[in-house]
Design an enzyme around this catalytic site. Structure first.
Site, PDB file in Angstrom:
ATOM      1  N   LYS A   1       0.844  -1.213   0.000  1.00 50.16           N
ATOM      2  CA  LYS A   1       0.000   0.000   0.000  1.00 50.16           C
ATOM      3  C   LYS A   1       0.866   1.245   0.000  1.00 50.16           C
ATOM      4  O   LYS A   1       0.646   2.172  -0.771  1.00 50.16           O
ATOM      5  CB  LYS A   1      -0.884   0.007   1.241  1.00 50.16           C
ATOM      6  CG  LYS A   1      -1.536   1.374   1.527  1.00 50.16           C
ATOM      7  CD  LYS A   1      -2.331   1.428   2.813  1.00 50.16           C
ATOM      8  CE  LYS A   1      -1.536   1.694   4.041  1.00 50.16           C
ATOM      9  NZ  LYS A   1      -1.342   3.109   4.392  1.00 50.16           N
ATOM     10  N   ASN A   2       1.887   1.282   0.856  1.00 45.79           N
ATOM     11  CA  ASN A   2       2.661   2.514   1.014  1.00 45.79           C
ATOM     12  C   ASN A   2       3.599   2.773  -0.148  1.00 45.79           C
ATOM     13  O   ASN A   2       4.005   3.914  -0.368  1.00 45.79           O
ATOM     14  CB  ASN A   2       3.396   2.508   2.354  1.00 45.79           C
ATOM     15  CG  ASN A   2       2.408   2.642   3.508  1.00 45.79           C
ATOM     16  OD1 ASN A   2       1.250   3.011   3.303  1.00 45.79           O
ATOM     17  ND2 ASN A   2       2.855   2.321   4.704  1.00 45.79           N
TER      18      ASN A   2
ATOM     19  N   ARG B   1      -3.733  11.015   4.170  1.00 45.25           N
ATOM     20  CA  ARG B   1      -2.631  11.989   4.236  1.00 45.25           C
ATOM     21  C   ARG B   1      -1.755  11.871   2.994  1.00 45.25           C
ATOM     22  O   ARG B   1      -1.212  12.853   2.501  1.00 45.25           O
ATOM     23  CB  ARG B   1      -1.760  11.731   5.462  1.00 45.25           C
ATOM     24  CG  ARG B   1      -2.416  11.684   6.785  1.00 45.25           C
ATOM     25  CD  ARG B   1      -1.469  11.152   7.824  1.00 45.25           C
ATOM     26  NE  ARG B   1      -0.128  11.658   7.625  1.00 45.25           N
ATOM     27  CZ  ARG B   1       0.250  12.896   7.961  1.00 45.25           C
ATOM     28  NH1 ARG B   1      -0.624  13.718   8.477  1.00 45.25           N
ATOM     29  NH2 ARG B   1       1.484  13.298   7.749  1.00 45.25           N
TER      30      ARG B   1
ATOM     31  N   CYS C   1      -3.120  12.610  13.097  1.00 47.40           N
ATOM     32  CA  CYS C   1      -3.984  11.418  13.024  1.00 47.40           C
ATOM     33  C   CYS C   1      -3.876  10.705  14.365  1.00 47.40           C
ATOM     34  O   CYS C   1      -3.231  11.187  15.298  1.00 47.40           O
ATOM     35  CB  CYS C   1      -3.568  10.510  11.873  1.00 47.40           C
ATOM     36  SG  CYS C   1      -2.104   9.567  12.232  1.00 47.40           S
TER      37      CYS C   1
ATOM     38  N   ASP D   1       6.787  19.519   7.892  1.00 46.17           N
ATOM     39  CA  ASP D   1       7.808  20.577   7.761  1.00 46.17           C
ATOM     40  C   ASP D   1       8.988  20.147   6.891  1.00 46.17           C
ATOM     41  O   ASP D   1       9.534  20.960   6.129  1.00 46.17           O
ATOM     42  CB  ASP D   1       8.301  21.012   9.149  1.00 46.17           C
ATOM     43  CG  ASP D   1       8.816  19.840   9.976  1.00 46.17           C
ATOM     44  OD1 ASP D   1       8.091  18.838  10.113  1.00 46.17           O
ATOM     45  OD2 ASP D   1       9.968  19.892  10.439  1.00 46.17           O
TER      46      ASP D   1
END
Ligand code: EPZ
Length: 432
Positions: free
Chosen positions: A22-23, A93, A117, A125
């Site tokens: 998934k990532n 996200r 979350c 940042d």
């Protein structure tokens, strides 16, 4: 709302096939819009997060064609908006990967600022620092991130913290910047390497992905490609922990064992037998007394934070006192209170969980607080030899696990996905 209902106590056995990561998929899908030519990606996991990002990509005008459940063809030439709707970042996200992709390709992008979350504040940042270093003007107001540049120029960027997202986002923007970019203290996760390999297959010039220092020489444009997503090491690790917690014997297929070294090492520490093959792993925990160990989550190749809840559940059944230290996110032990309701004996002091092994979990009604903790509670339910476990809020789990209950049933689990009290009671009657 749907629930998982589980009658635990059965040692899992048999073999399970692991899907695409998934990532990795989320980074690849964003990068796919960086060319105006066709990009075909297969071995995509059919999970909610991937489908939401495909929606965001279509929403900005790219052409998305579903070839089959696990294959998509994307063409970025029809993009007509550089602003990603807030709704998408609210859902996942990782929509922020479109910042790096659109900024790289069009030198302009606007995406809603992601909030925190369940597991932490999760600031971005470092992403913005990287874009600014490449010459972009970056503004964050009205809950939006707007980035724009006449041109992007290669730069020497040092990441204050190891960040998967920032490494991937900056990598995408740098791929089409003029000149050379060096990213120091880069994340080394397999999915970072997958995105770098994908971009290189599109004509990018990226070296060193998978090490601390990634070197990018910007190119004019990227071309189409066909690519296959790497196997999901976290899905694989989750099934490894399920085999361990149920004292089972499971062959986990379609994996890259090297990506699972930290998880395999810790399960072996805890007494499991891990057999490695070219593209599979077998976890043997039958007749094994699980024993205590200590775990600290670290950036890859350390023990993955995304495996922390699942490993804690296993150690909750081990002889002795174990500790799990969460060094990546500040709030990733929320599930411990739910696990306590199943008999888990875990005390959390700051970012350390002190786990006193117990001989069993008992079934209870629990709620998934987030994706990986939800999967961990399912594992606890599978191990609970006494009582039935009902897991609420399984939409979190469906974000990252394709056909989770089917795959578990395929290795002997007594688990069903139901919707509401009537079906819950039916299951309880059936198993009692
Ligand atoms: C990715 O999140 C994964 N998500 C997470 O998986 C995973 O837990 C995490 O990497 C660590 O491996 C995706 O890939 C979509 P980070 P990401 O940037 O990129 C801090 C799952 O379950 N940080 O590596 O957001 C941050 O707060 C999810 O699939 C900054 O301070 O993680 C954290 O403490 C959960 N500033 C640490 O760095 C920044 O600009 C690591 O975060 C960026 C990050």
């Amino acid at each position: 709302m749907e629930q998982y209902v589980i009658k635990g106590g059965t040692p899992l056995s048999g073999s399970v096939d692991i899907g695409g990561a998934k990532n990795a998929a989320l980074g690849l899908l964003a990068a796919a819009i960086m060319t105006d030519e066709d990009v075909t990606i297969d071995n995509l996991p059919n999970v909610n997060d991937v489908n939401v990002l495909l929606g965001a990509i279509e929403d900005i005008g790219a052409t998305v064609k579903r070839i089959d459940e696990h294959t998509v063809r994307i063409n970025g030439s029809t993009i007509d908006s550089l602003s990603v709707d807030y709704d998408y970042i609210k859902k996942i996200r990782a929509s922020y990967y479109l910042l790096g992709a659109l900024l790289g390709k069009y030198k302009k992008a606007e995406v809603a600022l992601p909030g925190g979350c369940a597991i932490g504040a999760r600031p971005i940042d470092l992403h913005l620092k990287g874009f600014r270093a490449l010459g972009a003007n970056v503004d964050t107001k009205y809950g939006l991130v707007s980035a724009e540049a006449e041109a992007l120029y290669g730069s020497h960027i040092y990441m204050d913290k190891v960040s998967v997202g920032a490494t991937i986002n900056v990598l995408m923007a740098a791929a089409l910047a003029e000149g050379k970019t060096i990213i120091e203290n880069a994340a080394k996760e397999p999915h970072v390497v997958d995105v770098a390999n994908f971009l290189n297959s599109m004509g990018a010039n990226i070296r060193g992905a998978g090490t601390d220092v990634i070197r990018v020489v910007g190119v004019e444009r990227l071309h189409g490609t066909t690519y296959s997503v790497i196997p999901d090491q976290i899905e694989a690790g989750t099934f490894m922990c399920a085999a361990a917690a149920t004292h089972g014997n499971v062959l986990i297929r379609n994996v890259i064992p090297k990506h699972l070294e930290a998880t395999s090492a810790k399960l072996a520490d805890a007494g499991c037998i891990i057999q490695e093959y070219d593209d599979a792993l077998r976890v043997i925990a039958s007749d094994v007394e699980l024993r205590r160990t200590t775990v600290t989550t670290l950036p890859y190749p350390g023990f993955p934070t995304d495996m922390q809840p699942q490993m804690t559940v296993v150690l909750g059944l081990a002889n002795g006192v174990s500790t799990v230290t969460e060094s990546i996110f500040e709030n990733r032990f929320k599930y411990v209170n739910e696990l306590a309701r199943m008999g888990g004996q875990i005390q959390v002091e700051s970012n350390i969980a002190i786990i006193t092994g117990t001989d069993k979990y008992t079934g209870a009604r629990v709620a998934a607080p987030d994706l990986r903790a939800g999967a961990a509670l399912v594992i606890a339910g599978l191990a609970a030899s006494d009582g039935v476990t009902i897991v609420d809020d399984i939409h979190f789990i469906q974000r990252g696990y394709e056909a989770f209950e089917e795959k578990l049933r395929g290795i002997g689990a007594n688990i069903e996905r139901v919707s509401g009290e009537h079906e819950i009671q039916k299951f309880i009657l059936k198993v009692s």
